[in-house]
Design a protein around this motif. Structure first.
Motif, PDB file in Angstrom:
ATOM      1  N   VAL A  13       1.219  -4.502  -8.907  1.00 23.94           N
ATOM      2  CA  VAL A  13       0.549  -3.304  -9.415  1.00 23.94           C
ATOM      3  C   VAL A  13       1.507  -2.120  -9.286  1.00 23.94           C
ATOM      4  CG1 VAL A  13      -1.334  -1.697  -8.906  1.00 23.94           C
ATOM      5  CG2 VAL A  13      -1.719  -4.163  -8.726  1.00 23.94           C
ATOM      6  N   ASP A  14       1.511  -1.243 -10.285  1.00 25.31           N
ATOM      7  CA  ASP A  14       2.293  -0.008 -10.187  1.00 25.31           C
ATOM      8  C   ASP A  14       1.449   1.001  -9.406  1.00 25.31           C
ATOM      9  OD1 ASP A  14       3.558   2.373 -10.453  1.00 25.31           O
ATOM     10  OD2 ASP A  14       4.016   2.145 -12.578  1.00 25.31           O
ATOM     11  N   LEU A  15       1.695   1.072  -8.092  1.00 31.83           N
ATOM     12  CA  LEU A  15       0.828   1.891  -7.232  1.00 31.83           C
ATOM     13  C   LEU A  15       0.915   3.379  -7.582  1.00 31.83           C
ATOM     14  CD1 LEU A  15       1.372   0.232  -3.724  1.00 31.83           C
ATOM     15  CD2 LEU A  15      -0.588  -0.036  -5.228  1.00 31.83           C
ATOM     16  N   ALA A  59       0.849  -1.198   0.000  1.00 34.94           N
ATOM     17  CA  ALA A  59       0.000   0.000   0.000  1.00 34.94           C
ATOM     18  C   ALA A  59       0.882   1.244   0.000  1.00 34.94           C
ATOM     19  CB  ALA A  59      -0.913  -0.004   1.228  1.00 34.94           C
ATOM     20  N   ALA A  60       0.335   2.309  -0.593  1.00 33.79           N
ATOM     21  CA  ALA A  60       1.078   3.578  -0.679  1.00 33.79           C
ATOM     22  C   ALA A  60       0.161   4.713  -0.265  1.00 33.79           C
ATOM     23  CB  ALA A  60       1.561   3.795  -2.104  1.00 33.79           C
ATOM     24  N   ARG A  61       0.739   5.727   0.367  1.00 40.05           N
ATOM     25  CA  ARG A  61      -0.108   6.862   0.769  1.00 40.05           C
ATOM     26  C   ARG A  61       0.651   8.177   0.659  1.00 40.05           C
ATOM     27  NH1 ARG A  61       3.221   8.825   3.760  1.00 40.05           N
ATOM     28  NH2 ARG A  61       3.458   8.573   6.008  1.00 40.05           N
ATOM     29  N   ARG A  62      -0.158   9.245   0.557  1.00 37.23           N
ATOM     30  CA  ARG A  62       0.408  10.580   0.488  1.00 37.23           C
ATOM     31  C   ARG A  62      -0.549  11.543   1.197  1.00 37.23           C
ATOM     32  NH1 ARG A  62       2.296  13.611  -5.127  1.00 37.23           N
ATOM     33  NH2 ARG A  62       3.960  14.786  -4.123  1.00 37.23           N
ATOM     34  N   LEU A 105     -11.182   1.199  -9.160  1.00 36.80           N
ATOM     35  CA  LEU A 105      -9.923   1.703  -9.729  1.00 36.80           C
ATOM     36  C   LEU A 105      -9.348   0.694 -10.718  1.00 36.80           C
ATOM     37  CD1 LEU A 105     -10.288   3.708  -7.481  1.00 36.80           C
ATOM     38  CD2 LEU A 105      -7.965   3.305  -6.760  1.00 36.80           C
ATOM     39  N   LEU A 106      -8.666   1.221 -11.719  1.00 41.39           N
ATOM     40  CA  LEU A 106      -8.056   0.337 -12.720  1.00 41.39           C
ATOM     41  C   LEU A 106      -6.534   0.411 -12.604  1.00 41.39           C
ATOM     42  CD1 LEU A 106     -10.244   1.179 -15.859  1.00 41.39           C
ATOM     43  CD2 LEU A 106     -10.496  -0.738 -14.273  1.00 41.39           C
ATOM     44  N   CYS A 107      -5.870  -0.731 -12.816  1.00 35.94           N
ATOM     45  CA  CYS A 107      -4.400  -0.739 -12.827  1.00 35.94           C
ATOM     46  C   CYS A 107      -3.912   0.031 -14.031  1.00 35.94           C
ATOM     47  CB  CYS A 107      -3.873  -2.161 -12.964  1.00 35.94           C
ATOM     48  SG  CYS A 107      -4.191  -3.162 -11.576  1.00 35.94           S
ATOM     49  N   SER A 108      -2.918   0.890 -13.804  1.00 36.67           N
ATOM     50  CA  SER A 108      -2.432   1.723 -14.917  1.00 36.67           C
ATOM     51  C   SER A 108      -1.821   0.853 -16.025  1.00 36.67           C
ATOM     52  CB  SER A 108      -1.394   2.701 -14.401  1.00 36.67           C
ATOM     53  OG  SER A 108      -0.313   1.983 -13.846  1.00 36.67           O
ATOM     54  N   ARG A 109      -1.144  -0.221 -15.615  1.00 36.50           N
ATOM     55  CA  ARG A 109      -0.379  -1.032 -16.580  1.00 36.50           C
ATOM     56  C   ARG A 109      -1.282  -1.963 -17.400  1.00 36.50           C
ATOM     57  NH1 ARG A 109       2.032  -5.841 -15.871  1.00 36.50           N
ATOM     58  NH2 ARG A 109       1.608  -5.830 -13.645  1.00 36.50           N
ATOM     59  N   THR A 110      -2.215  -2.627 -16.722  1.00 37.77           N
ATOM     60  CA  THR A 110      -3.016  -3.663 -17.406  1.00 37.77           C
ATOM     61  C   THR A 110      -4.400  -3.164 -17.809  1.00 37.77           C
ATOM     62  OG1 THR A 110      -3.914  -4.436 -15.314  1.00 37.77           O
ATOM     63  CG2 THR A 110      -1.899  -5.505 -16.092  1.00 37.77           C
ATOM     64  N   GLY A 111      -4.844  -2.079 -17.208  1.00 40.27           N
ATOM     65  CA  GLY A 111      -6.199  -1.596 -17.483  1.00 40.27           C
ATOM     66  C   GLY A 111      -7.265  -2.458 -16.817  1.00 40.27           C
ATOM     67  N   ARG A 112      -6.834  -3.437 -16.023  1.00 44.22           N
ATOM     68  CA  ARG A 112      -7.783  -4.315 -15.317  1.00 44.22           C
ATOM     69  C   ARG A 112      -8.138  -3.742 -13.947  1.00 44.22           C
ATOM     70  NH1 ARG A 112      -8.799  -9.550 -17.891  1.00 44.22           N
ATOM     71  NH2 ARG A 112      -7.405  -9.496 -19.664  1.00 44.22           N
TER      72      ARG A 112
END
Ligand SMILES: Cc1cc2nc3c(=O)[nH]c(=O)nc-3n(C[C@H](O)[C@H](O)[C@H](O)COP(=O)(O)OP(=O)(O)OC[C@H]3O[C@@H](n4cnc5c(N)ncnc54)[C@H](O)[C@@H]3O)c2cc1C
Length: 440
Positions: free
Chosen positions: A254-256, A194-197, A216-223
């Motif tokens: 996943v590329d968070l 997990a990532a946070r800001r 939400l969709l994964c940026s890389r796979t679109g899934r």
């Protein structure tokens, strides 16, 4: 691992050593000290300090804070009414159930303050705190039982050994102490990242709901993201924005960062969640879930919180479980220390494993299966389908499952159904129990 059978001066010795002063370690040290046990709390850092987290507490966590004597009415605590789930343009508000002895509100507080408050309470209760003291490995006797820890202290990394007949590992996801005692992670259990800001957002900072996004969709796979995004209000002008995900089944990690950037473009501009309003870097960390390290007691060492993989596979919540496990460990150890050294004390210490499994065993087993079959493939979208969101009973069921409310007594039908569902999950198999016994 070093073997060490000697003893040295009094300030290096205690009845119990707790490694790590996060929520698990501070809770364990506080409850031990209150029970009159001489406890040393070793922490590699100093306070206050940052910890990568969403900063959200469910009523289960609030209950633990009250038990620890934390003044949750003092300034700085932000109360929440429940969760708001967002999916495909629909929203549902799920108020905290307030069942059994759990309060009907949650809280948020940055971990910068939260961990500092908890450690101060542990010290006020009588725990001896050693800061900038990094445990480097267990000290063991000839039988392989832990009898203390070796440490390095301060910037000079001064070596120092600490001795106690019982050690509690509360050193977080790295689980360094457990690993050094041969307690490996069970790789079949879920492990999320997990990532946070933090952002400044006057509009969102006082929102009474924890907001979760399930589409939400994964940026890389679109899934579908095998997790969810969150916006948690802190009440001080800031919000904690983040996302957590399991490895995508068959499609890798996943590329968070990129997924978060993509998600933020969907936010309404007046929420101000833009780069210029960010007040921290994006930071990520691991979430060890589903009781992924077993047994939780072995040869004088108890595992609490993330070091025992106690994050909920249903939600990624881990603070409440860490504090609760700290309390259970403390009560078990305090009772065990009244027995003479030997088989009777050993049996009493093993009660910790039974109690952890009684509280979370079946619920986490079901959660691990759901994480594998549903979350890691389709994320949370199926749980928040149009049909579920339109049904108050299904939404209440979902709330209980996600917020670890399945063991709270309640007189409504939903509570009874959820409890029965969890009870139907088989307890750990005979084979698993035999394996645990062999590992002891
Ligand atoms: C991005 C993210 C968001 C999250 N959001 C939430 C949330 O909103 N709500 C929630 O309930 N949970 C959340 N969690 C999970 C939660 O942060 C953890 O479950 C919780 O912090 C576990 O507490 P702990 O005391 O076991 O470990 P930690 O909080 O990790 O504390 C471990 C302590 O041990 C110290 N330590 C480590 N190694 C050593 C050593 N060798 N010697 C001495 N000291 C050592 C560390 O410095 C630290 O102080 C989130 C996690 C992540 C990564």
């Amino acid at each position: 691992m070093e073997t060490d059978e000697g003893m040295d001066s009094g300030d290096h010795r205690a009845q119990v050593i707790v490694v790590g002063a996060g929520p698990a370690g501070s809770a364990a040290a506080l409850h031990l000290a209150r029970a009159g046990v001489d406890v040393l709390l070793l922490e590699k850092g100093t306070f206050p300090r940052d910890k990568v987290c969403g900063d959200g507490l469910t009523p289960r966590g609030v209950q633990q804070l009250v038990r620890m004597g934390v003044d949750i009415d003092a300034p700085g605590w932000m109360r929440t009414k429940g969760m708001r789930c967002v999916c495909e343009g629909r929203q549902v508000h799920i108020d905290w159930p307030g069942s059994g002895s759990h309060p009907d509100f949650g809280l948020t507080r940055s971990r910068h303050d939260f961990d500092d408050i908890l450690v101060r309470h542990a010290v006020a209760a009588g725990a001896r705190l050693c800061l900038e003291t990094k445990a480097t490995g267990p000290l063991t006797d000839r039988a392989g039982r832990i009898v203390g820890v070796s440490t390095v202290v301060g910037a000079e990394k001064q070596p120092k050994n600490y001795h106690a007949p019982v050690v509690i590992a509360a050193d977080g996801a790295s689980a360094r102490t457990a690993l050094a005692m041969g307690l490996e992670r069970d790789r079949s259990k879920p492990m999320a990242t997990a990532a946070r800001r933090y952002y400044r957002s006057e509009v969102r900072t006082s929102d009474p709901y924890l907001e979760l996004w399930a589409d939400l969709l994964c940026s890389r796979t679109g899934r579908d993201l095998p997790g969810y995004g969150w916006i948690f209000p802190l009440g001080d002008g800031r919000v904690n924005v983040g996302l957590g995900a399991l490895p995508h089944r068959g499609r890798g990690a996943v590329d968070l960062r990129a997924t978060m950037d993509q998600w933020l473009t969907r936010m309404p501009p007046h929420w101000e969640l833009r780069e210029e309003n960010a007040v921290s870097p994006l930071r990520s960390a691991a979430l060890p879930m589903g009781l992924n390290r077993r047994p939780q007691y072995r040869r004088g060492l108890l595992l609490v919180g993330d070091s025992g993989g106690m994050v909920s596979p249903w939600s990624g919540e881990g603070i409440a479980q860490a504090m609760e496990a700290g309390q259970i460990a403390a009560e078990t150890v305090a009772l065990a220390l009244h027995r003479p050294v030997g088989a009777g004390r050993e049996q009493a210490l093993h009660q910790y494993v039974s109690e952890v499994n009684r509280r979370w065993g079946r619920y986490y087993r079901l959660g691990n299966t759901v994480a594998d079959l549903v979350f890691a493939r389709y994320g949370y979208r199926p749980l928040l389908s149009r049909r579920v969101m339109a049904s108050p009973a299904l939404v209440r069921t979902l709330a209980r499952l996600l917020t670890d409310g399945t063991d709270a007594p309640s007189d409504d039908l939903v509570g009874a159904v959820v409890r029965s569902l969890v009870r139907m999950v088989p307890a750990p198999s005979r084979r698993a129990r035999v394996m645990d016994a062999r590992r002891r």
